[in-house]
Enzyme design. Structure first.
Site, PDB file in Angstrom:
ATOM      1  N   HIS A 125       0.820  -1.222   0.000  1.00  0.00           N
ATOM      2  CA  HIS A 125       0.000   0.000   0.000  1.00  0.00           C
ATOM      3  C   HIS A 125       0.850   1.266   0.000  1.00  0.00           C
ATOM      4  CE1 HIS A 125      -3.590  -2.497   1.744  1.00  0.00           C
ATOM      5  NE2 HIS A 125      -3.458  -2.628   0.435  1.00  0.00           N
ATOM      6  N   CYS A 136       0.739  14.233 -12.531  1.00  0.00           N
ATOM      7  CA  CYS A 136       1.801  13.713 -13.417  1.00  0.00           C
ATOM      8  C   CYS A 136       2.640  12.622 -12.743  1.00  0.00           C
ATOM      9  CB  CYS A 136       2.687  14.851 -13.930  1.00  0.00           C
ATOM     10  SG  CYS A 136       3.827  15.519 -12.682  1.00  0.00           S
ATOM     11  N   GLU A 223      -7.426 -11.365  17.870  1.00  0.00           N
ATOM     12  CA  GLU A 223      -8.814 -11.695  17.518  1.00  0.00           C
ATOM     13  C   GLU A 223      -8.822 -12.644  16.331  1.00  0.00           C
ATOM     14  OE1 GLU A 223     -11.185 -10.352  19.258  1.00  0.00           O
ATOM     15  OE2 GLU A 223      -9.938  -8.870  20.305  1.00  0.00           O
TER      16      GLU A 223
HETATM   17  C1  BJW Z   1      -2.982  -6.983  16.496  1.00  0.00           C
HETATM   18  C2  BJW Z   1      -2.507  -6.284  17.563  1.00  0.00           C
HETATM   19  C3  BJW Z   1      -1.300  -6.712  18.073  1.00  0.00           C
HETATM   20  C4  BJW Z   1      -4.324  -5.362  17.029  1.00  0.00           C
HETATM   21  N1  BJW Z   1      -0.682  -7.754  17.528  1.00  0.00           N
HETATM   22  N2  BJW Z   1      -2.357  -8.015  15.970  1.00  0.00           N
HETATM   23  C5  BJW Z   1     -16.961  -1.982  -1.914  1.00  0.00           C
HETATM   24  C6  BJW Z   1     -16.938  -0.630  -2.190  1.00  0.00           C
HETATM   25  C7  BJW Z   1     -15.756   0.010  -2.593  1.00  0.00           C
HETATM   26  C8  BJW Z   1     -14.572  -0.697  -2.729  1.00  0.00           C
HETATM   27  C9  BJW Z   1     -14.607  -2.036  -2.441  1.00  0.00           C
HETATM   28  C10 BJW Z   1     -15.783  -2.671  -2.045  1.00  0.00           C
HETATM   29  N3  BJW Z   1     -15.510  -3.975  -1.839  1.00  0.00           N
HETATM   30  C11 BJW Z   1     -14.198  -4.174  -2.075  1.00  0.00           C
HETATM   31  C12 BJW Z   1     -13.649  -3.014  -2.452  1.00  0.00           C
HETATM   32  C13 BJW Z   1     -12.222  -2.826  -2.795  1.00  0.00           C
HETATM   33  C14 BJW Z   1     -11.446  -2.160  -1.675  1.00  0.00           C
HETATM   34  C15 BJW Z   1     -11.700  -2.902  -0.372  1.00  0.00           C
HETATM   35  O1  BJW Z   1     -11.136  -3.938  -0.094  1.00  0.00           O
HETATM   36  N4  BJW Z   1     -12.550  -2.373   0.496  1.00  0.00           N
HETATM   37  C16 BJW Z   1     -12.942  -3.075   1.722  1.00  0.00           C
HETATM   38  C17 BJW Z   1     -12.771  -2.140   2.906  1.00  0.00           C
HETATM   39  C18 BJW Z   1     -14.350  -3.575   1.547  1.00  0.00           C
HETATM   40  N5  BJW Z   1     -10.062  -2.233  -2.068  1.00  0.00           N
HETATM   41  C19 BJW Z   1      -9.511  -1.327  -2.819  1.00  0.00           C
HETATM   42  O2  BJW Z   1     -10.108  -0.332  -3.188  1.00  0.00           O
HETATM   43  C20 BJW Z   1      -8.092  -1.604  -3.256  1.00  0.00           C
HETATM   44  N6  BJW Z   1      -7.925  -1.430  -4.648  1.00  0.00           N
HETATM   45  C21 BJW Z   1      -8.634  -2.127  -5.536  1.00  0.00           C
HETATM   46  O3  BJW Z   1      -9.480  -2.949  -5.203  1.00  0.00           O
HETATM   47  O4  BJW Z   1      -8.277  -1.889  -6.839  1.00  0.00           O
HETATM   48  C22 BJW Z   1      -9.104  -2.431  -7.864  1.00  0.00           C
HETATM   49  C23 BJW Z   1     -10.144  -1.416  -8.194  1.00  0.00           C
HETATM   50  C24 BJW Z   1      -9.765  -0.274  -8.859  1.00  0.00           C
HETATM   51  C25 BJW Z   1     -10.725   0.652  -9.207  1.00  0.00           C
HETATM   52  C26 BJW Z   1     -12.047   0.445  -8.834  1.00  0.00           C
HETATM   53  C27 BJW Z   1     -12.415  -0.677  -8.122  1.00  0.00           C
HETATM   54  C28 BJW Z   1     -11.445  -1.629  -7.802  1.00  0.00           C
HETATM   55  C29 BJW Z   1      -7.118  -0.656  -2.586  1.00  0.00           C
HETATM   56  C30 BJW Z   1      -7.092  -0.837  -1.123  1.00  0.00           C
HETATM   57  C31 BJW Z   1      -6.135   0.169  -0.505  1.00  0.00           C
HETATM   58  C32 BJW Z   1      -6.202   0.145   1.009  1.00  0.00           C
HETATM   59  N7  BJW Z   1      -5.522   1.261   1.515  1.00  0.00           N
HETATM   60  C33 BJW Z   1      -5.417   1.431   2.967  1.00  0.00           C
HETATM   61  C34 BJW Z   1      -4.891   2.858   3.224  1.00  0.00           C
HETATM   62  C35 BJW Z   1      -3.407   2.940   2.862  1.00  0.00           C
HETATM   63  C36 BJW Z   1      -2.853   4.296   3.127  1.00  0.00           C
HETATM   64  C37 BJW Z   1      -2.912   4.669   4.577  1.00  0.00           C
HETATM   65  O5  BJW Z   1      -2.367   3.958   5.434  1.00  0.00           O
HETATM   66  O6  BJW Z   1      -3.514   5.686   4.869  1.00  0.00           O
HETATM   67  O7  BJW Z   1      -4.538   0.442   3.511  1.00  0.00           O
HETATM   68  S1  BJW Z   1      -6.942   1.122   3.844  1.00  0.00           S
HETATM   69  C38 BJW Z   1      -6.214   0.349   5.233  1.00  0.00           C
HETATM   70  O8  BJW Z   1      -6.587  -1.059   5.334  1.00  0.00           O
HETATM   71  C39 BJW Z   1      -4.695   0.359   4.959  1.00  0.00           C
HETATM   72  C40 BJW Z   1      -4.287  -0.984   5.488  1.00  0.00           C
HETATM   73  O9  BJW Z   1      -3.034  -1.355   4.929  1.00  0.00           O
HETATM   74  C41 BJW Z   1      -5.429  -1.863   5.070  1.00  0.00           C
HETATM   75  C42 BJW Z   1      -5.498  -3.162   5.810  1.00  0.00           C
HETATM   76  O10 BJW Z   1      -5.750  -2.951   7.158  1.00  0.00           O
HETATM   77  P1  BJW Z   1      -5.103  -3.923   8.251  1.00  0.00           P
HETATM   78  O11 BJW Z   1      -3.639  -3.834   8.219  1.00  0.00           O
HETATM   79  O12 BJW Z   1      -5.691  -5.282   8.126  1.00  0.00           O
HETATM   80  O13 BJW Z   1      -5.572  -3.208   9.601  1.00  0.00           O
HETATM   81  P2  BJW Z   1      -6.907  -3.411  10.443  1.00  0.00           P
HETATM   82  O14 BJW Z   1      -7.026  -2.244  11.319  1.00  0.00           O
HETATM   83  O15 BJW Z   1      -8.059  -3.743   9.575  1.00  0.00           O
HETATM   84  O16 BJW Z   1      -6.636  -4.717  11.312  1.00  0.00           O
HETATM   85  C43 BJW Z   1      -5.706  -4.704  12.343  1.00  0.00           C
HETATM   86  C44 BJW Z   1      -5.598  -6.093  12.924  1.00  0.00           C
HETATM   87  O17 BJW Z   1      -4.575  -6.098  13.880  1.00  0.00           O
HETATM   88  C45 BJW Z   1      -6.890  -6.566  13.627  1.00  0.00           C
HETATM   89  O18 BJW Z   1      -7.193  -7.873  13.183  1.00  0.00           O
HETATM   90  C46 BJW Z   1      -6.504  -6.571  15.102  1.00  0.00           C
HETATM   91  O19 BJW Z   1      -7.157  -7.602  15.832  1.00  0.00           O
HETATM   92  C47 BJW Z   1      -5.031  -6.821  15.011  1.00  0.00           C
HETATM   93  N8  BJW Z   1      -4.233  -6.376  16.124  1.00  0.00           N
HETATM   94  N9  BJW Z   1      -3.439  -5.257  17.846  1.00  0.00           N
HETATM   95  C48 BJW Z   1      -1.287  -8.369  16.468  1.00  0.00           C
HETATM   96  N10 BJW Z   1      -0.763  -6.064  19.155  1.00  0.00           N
HETATM   97 ZN    ZN Z   2       2.755  17.162 -11.485  1.00  0.00          ZN
END
Ligand code: BJW
Ligand code: ZN
Length: 259
Positions: A125, A136, A223
């Site tokens: 990401h 650009c 979890e």
């Molecule tokens: C512990 C702990 C400890 C706590 N030890 N563990 C419906 C509508 C619109 C879009 C979609 C849709 N359905 C699907 C989509 C696609 C969408 C998507 O998946 N959405 C879902 C939310 C439904 N995906 C996208 O849009 C992606 N692109 C794509 O699909 O391209 C194709 C496309 C193009 C054009 C049109 C349509 C499709 C891109 C996804 C990009 C995600 N970006 C982010 C932000 C990055 C920048 C930033 O940081 O600001 O990435 S979102 C956010 O979630 C971030 C993270 O990397 C990502 C994953 O989160 P993560 O790491 O799993 O964190 P949490 O908080 O969810 O979980 C934490 C975990 O840790 C928990 O389980 C806790 O229990 C645990 N934990 N303490 C170990 N101590």
């Molecule tokens: Zn530019």
């Protein structure tokens, strides 16, 4: 827990190709809020799923910019935790003892894996260490950013706003990086999944790809997650506790293979 850690250590020692796949949970114990935590409690008054998008940036570039600058300040202030460090030591241990190949894939935009000493990290990401023009795509550098500005800087080439080089909702992942991560998932025989909810596509496909290709999946999380149904082992707990314990078990096994 000792038995299940020992079993996981044995799986690690037996594996030839290992992938570690991390999410926000690995950085939680450094003091960086996870996404779902942030969403529940609105982070700085901002809902991440609203602002982490091109729409959010178009509607209020200043808000998105200040939100990322605030997160950058948090990331700069904190340190890698024992979970990040255990991954570095685990890589070194199994590479030295049993000659494994190791790939580290993260969804996080922080640099805590690198600061802990992990040499090569596939950032699915993007990274908050880089910025680019929203039109650009020319690259802009962190040291040139005014972190206290209320609006993003403008691109010197085209005048459009500069944004963090991260992947927002609706955007595609960096092609080469995602291809490498997918290939590693397909050919690994063990995937250690740490601290990710598995809610965000397409990164969340990696453990399923690994499982479908015959790999063992181990999930480390306080979890249950989306990966529970494919994980052969669930190590319930915090990464900063579980990973050092797993490292220790693996070390014992490599030093005394009979025990
Ligand atoms: C512990 C702990 C400890 C706590 N030890 N563990 C419906 C509508 C619109 C879009 C979609 C849709 N359905 C699907 C989509 C696609 C969408 C998507 O998946 N959405 C879902 C939310 C439904 N995906 C996208 O849009 C992606 N692109 C794509 O699909 O391209 C194709 C496309 C193009 C054009 C049109 C349509 C499709 C891109 C996804 C990009 C995600 N970006 C982010 C932000 C990055 C920048 C930033 O940081 O600001 O990435 S979102 C956010 O979630 C971030 C993270 O990397 C990502 C994953 O989160 P993560 O790491 O799993 O964190 P949490 O908080 O969810 O979980 C934490 C975990 O840790 C928990 O389980 C806790 O229990 C645990 N934990 N303490 C170990 N101590
Ligand atoms: Zn530019």
């Amino acid at each position: 827990m000792i038995d299940i850690l020992r079993h996981s250590g044995e799986l690690l020692v037996r594996a030839r190709r290992v992938v570690v796949f991390t999410g926000a949970g690995i950085s939680a114990e450094s003091g960086i809020a996870t996404f779902r935590d942030a969403q529940d409690g609105l982070w700085m008054g901002v809902n991440p799923s609203t602002v982490a998008s091109q729409n959010g940036f178009s509607e209020d570039p200043g808000l998105v910019w200040r939100w990322y600058m605030h997160r950058l300040a948090d990331i700069t202030r904190v340190e890698p935790n024992p979970g990040h460090i255990a991954i570095v030591d685990l890589f070194a241990l199994v590479r030295r003892a049993v000659g494994h190949s190791f790939t580290l894939v993260t969804q996080n935009i922080d640099d805590l894996h690198e600061r802990a000493g992990s040499p090569q990290v596939l950032h699915l990401h993007g990274s908050l260490a880089r910025f680019r023009c929203n039109r650009c795509r020319s690259i802009h550098h962190l040291q040139d950013m005014d972190r206290s500005a209320s609006l993003p800087p403008s691109c010197l080439l085209c005048g459009e706003f500069v944004r963090p080089d991260v992947v927002w909702f609706g955007e595609t992942l960096p092609g080469q990086t995602f291809a490498e991560a997918t290939a590693a998932a397909r050919r690994c025989d063990l995937m250690l999944v740490v601290g990710t909810s598995g809610l965000v596509y397409p990164a969340n496909e990696l453990p399923f790809i690994a499982h479908a290709s015959g790999a063992t999946v181990i999930d480390v999380n306080p979890e249950p997650t989306e990966f529970s149904r494919v994980a052969r082992v669930y190590l319930q707990g915090r990464a900063g506790t579980v990973l050092p314990a797993l490292l220790e078990e693996t070390r014992l096994l490599t030093e005394n293979p009979q025990t």
